[in-house]
Design an enzyme around this catalytic site. Structure first.
Site, PDB file in Angstrom:
ATOM      1  N   SER A 149       0.808  -1.213   0.000  1.00 24.49           N
ATOM      2  CA  SER A 149       0.000   0.000   0.000  1.00 24.49           C
ATOM      3  C   SER A 149       0.844   1.266   0.000  1.00 24.49           C
ATOM      4  O   SER A 149       1.554   1.542  -0.952  1.00 24.49           O
ATOM      5  CB  SER A 149      -0.966  -0.047   1.193  1.00 24.49           C
ATOM      6  OG  SER A 149      -1.925   0.968   1.125  1.00 24.49           O
ATOM      7  N   ASP A 176      -2.687   6.402  -3.322  1.00 30.89           N
ATOM      8  CA  ASP A 176      -1.499   5.779  -2.739  1.00 30.89           C
ATOM      9  C   ASP A 176      -1.019   4.673  -3.666  1.00 30.89           C
ATOM     10  O   ASP A 176      -1.555   4.484  -4.755  1.00 30.89           O
ATOM     11  CB  ASP A 176      -1.776   5.272  -1.319  1.00 30.89           C
ATOM     12  CG  ASP A 176      -2.772   4.122  -1.284  1.00 30.89           C
ATOM     13  OD1 ASP A 176      -3.508   3.932  -2.269  1.00 30.89           O
ATOM     14  OD2 ASP A 176      -2.821   3.405  -0.266  1.00 30.89           O
ATOM     15  N   ASP A 207      -6.029   2.189  -3.184  1.00 31.54           N
ATOM     16  CA  ASP A 207      -7.245   2.074  -2.378  1.00 31.54           C
ATOM     17  C   ASP A 207      -7.508   3.322  -1.541  1.00 31.54           C
ATOM     18  O   ASP A 207      -8.537   3.425  -0.884  1.00 31.54           O
ATOM     19  CB  ASP A 207      -7.233   0.809  -1.504  1.00 31.54           C
ATOM     20  CG  ASP A 207      -6.142   0.799  -0.451  1.00 31.54           C
ATOM     21  OD1 ASP A 207      -5.287   1.709  -0.446  1.00 31.54           O
ATOM     22  OD2 ASP A 207      -6.136  -0.139   0.385  1.00 31.54           O
TER      23      ASP A 207
END
EC number: 5.4.2.10
Length: 445
Positions: free
Chosen positions: A102, A241, A245
């Site tokens: 992430s 990012d 998400d």
């Protein structure tokens, strides 16, 4: 109480080369997951990744493990996390796997799973996978081994899905938008979505090289986006990012627009259009200003534990359709099954286009309380700083001083040895002072 050994709040994550993010572990994880998930007829798994250089190594390891368990891998290449959830549903796959850490630096990576319906795996399934990992790997008969193939039109499929969440009668042709893709998984998706909807798009953070993901770009560092919005005299900026998400926005004056404000805009627009079902779910970290602004609109608000999986659980529990974290995870259950940065951004653009209002003006109905968040690193295994009497005492003093005009929240990170100290109140200077007092107490332990 969950007794999971490897799975954290968002899958399995760590530094590449250190346990558990090693080729041998990930191969066995693929095998164990294959054994547990092989319950239906398709026997195929979607595998997507972000743009980290380690993604090649880890997808190969997963492929080998899945094949040994008799499952076939369908690779999407670099693809946003919510796109993998979407493709898992549309391909009727057993599960989807995302290789990503992430918003973390390139040297970290992780593995997270989606179920057949595009939602995160239940704890019980993750525990079953961990139990399977305690066994020795056994290979199915050669005739039953899994295969590997690529979904060549994966990007195009997701671009069309995203565009379908923006009303046909509206256009972005009057907007100049700077989009920052964090050198991550949205780099070939988001700019095309916005251009095809008519926007004048300036793209930054769209040149991934394997090691520059999230590096001074993206939703966790919007300084480059703010500067470019001002330099280009753009109407707004949108930042994602590394795995797409999360979404954070920037208005035409360069002001950062957080997840709480994004949810406020979407919820208010839903109320105006008459399709808001129930209320909105935030987290313990959500700004008090969001709660007050929604209350003024008559929209119920509930707080979940921090983590998008807990936001989703609370939404499902209440039957509500909108939830978000201030960090930019926005879940819209009438459109997606997980946090989807591009889709959430498009709903804000819908409100702008439909009401002929700037992002700055759409945010004006919500006053953000000054909030300080400090991350304090501690030595893993050295005890829990939150249980120390000195930390408890200082926290109690601050809470007493704030009364009902502010909040204090101390919590452990689910993925790193960090204590997150959050203080919120009406006076910025007081909030800063209180945050430093608590931070100093945690450091002194």
């Amino acid at each position: 109480m969950s007794n999971r050994k490897y799975f954290g709040t968002d899958g399995i994550r760590g530094r590449v080369g250190d346990a558990p993010i090693t080729p041998d572990f990930v191969l066995k994880l693929g095998w164990a997951a294959g054994k547990v998930l092989a319950r239906h007829g398709s026997r195929k798994i979607i595998i997507g990744k972000d743009t980290r250089i380690s993604g090649y190594m880890l997808e190969s390891a997963l492929e080998a493990g899945l094949a040994a368990a008799g499952l076939s891998a369908l690779f999407t290449g670099p693809m946003p996390t919510p796109a993998v959830a979407y493709l898992t549903r549309t391909f009727r796959a057993e599960a989807g796997i995302v290789i990503s850490a992430s918003h973390n630096p390139f040297y970290d990576n992780g593995i997270k799973f989606f179920s057949i319906d595009g939602t995160k795996l239940p704890d019980a399934v993750e525990e079953a996978i961990e139990a399977e990992m305690e066994k020795e790997i056994s290979c199915v008969d050669s005739a039953e081994l899994g295969k590997a193939s690529r979904i060549v039109d994966a990007a195009g499929r997701y671009i069309e899905f995203c565009k379908a969440t923006f009303p046909n009668e509206l256009s972005l042709s009057e907007l100049k938008i700077v989009v920052d893709c964090a050198n991550g998984a949205t780099y070939h998706i988001a700019p095309n979505v916005l251009r095809e909807l008519g926007a004048n798009v300036i793209a930054i953070g769209c040149e991934p090289n394997g090691v520059n993901i999230n590096a001074e770009v993206g939703a966790t560092d919007v300084r480059a986006l703010q500067a470019r919005v001002l330099a280009e005299k753009a109407d707004l900026g949108i930042a994602f990012d590394g795995d797409g998400d999360r979404v954070i926005m920037v208005d035409h004056e360069g002001n950062k627009v957080y997840g709480d404000q994004i949810m406020y805009i979407i919820a208010r627009e839903g109320l105006r259009q008459g399709h808001l079902r129930g209320g909105a779910v935030g987290t313990l970290m959500s700004n008090m200003g969001l709660e007050l602004a929604l209350k003024q609109l008559g929209i119920p608000f509930a707080r979940a534990k921090v983590g998008d999986r807990y936001v989703l659980e609370k939404m499902q529990e209440k039957g509500w359709r909108i939830g978000a974290e201030n960090s930019g995870h926005v879940i819209l259950l009438d459109k997606t099954t997980t946090g989807a940065g591009i889709v959430a951004g498009l709903q804000v653009l819908t409100a702008m286009a439909r009401n002929h209002m700037s992002l700055h003006d759409l945010c004006s109905g919500m006053k953000m309380f000054p909030q300080i968040l400090v991350n304090v690193r501690y030595t893993a295994g050295s005890g829990d700083p939150l249980e120390h009497e000195s930390v408890k005492a200082v926290t109690a003093e601050v809470e007493a001083a704030l009364g009902n005009r502010g909040r204090v929240l101390l919590r452990k990170s689910g993925t790193e040895p960090l204590i997150r100290v959050m203080v919120e109140g009406e006076d910025a200077a007081q909030v800063t002072e209180f945050a430093h007092r608590i931070t100093d107490a945690v450091k002194a332990v």
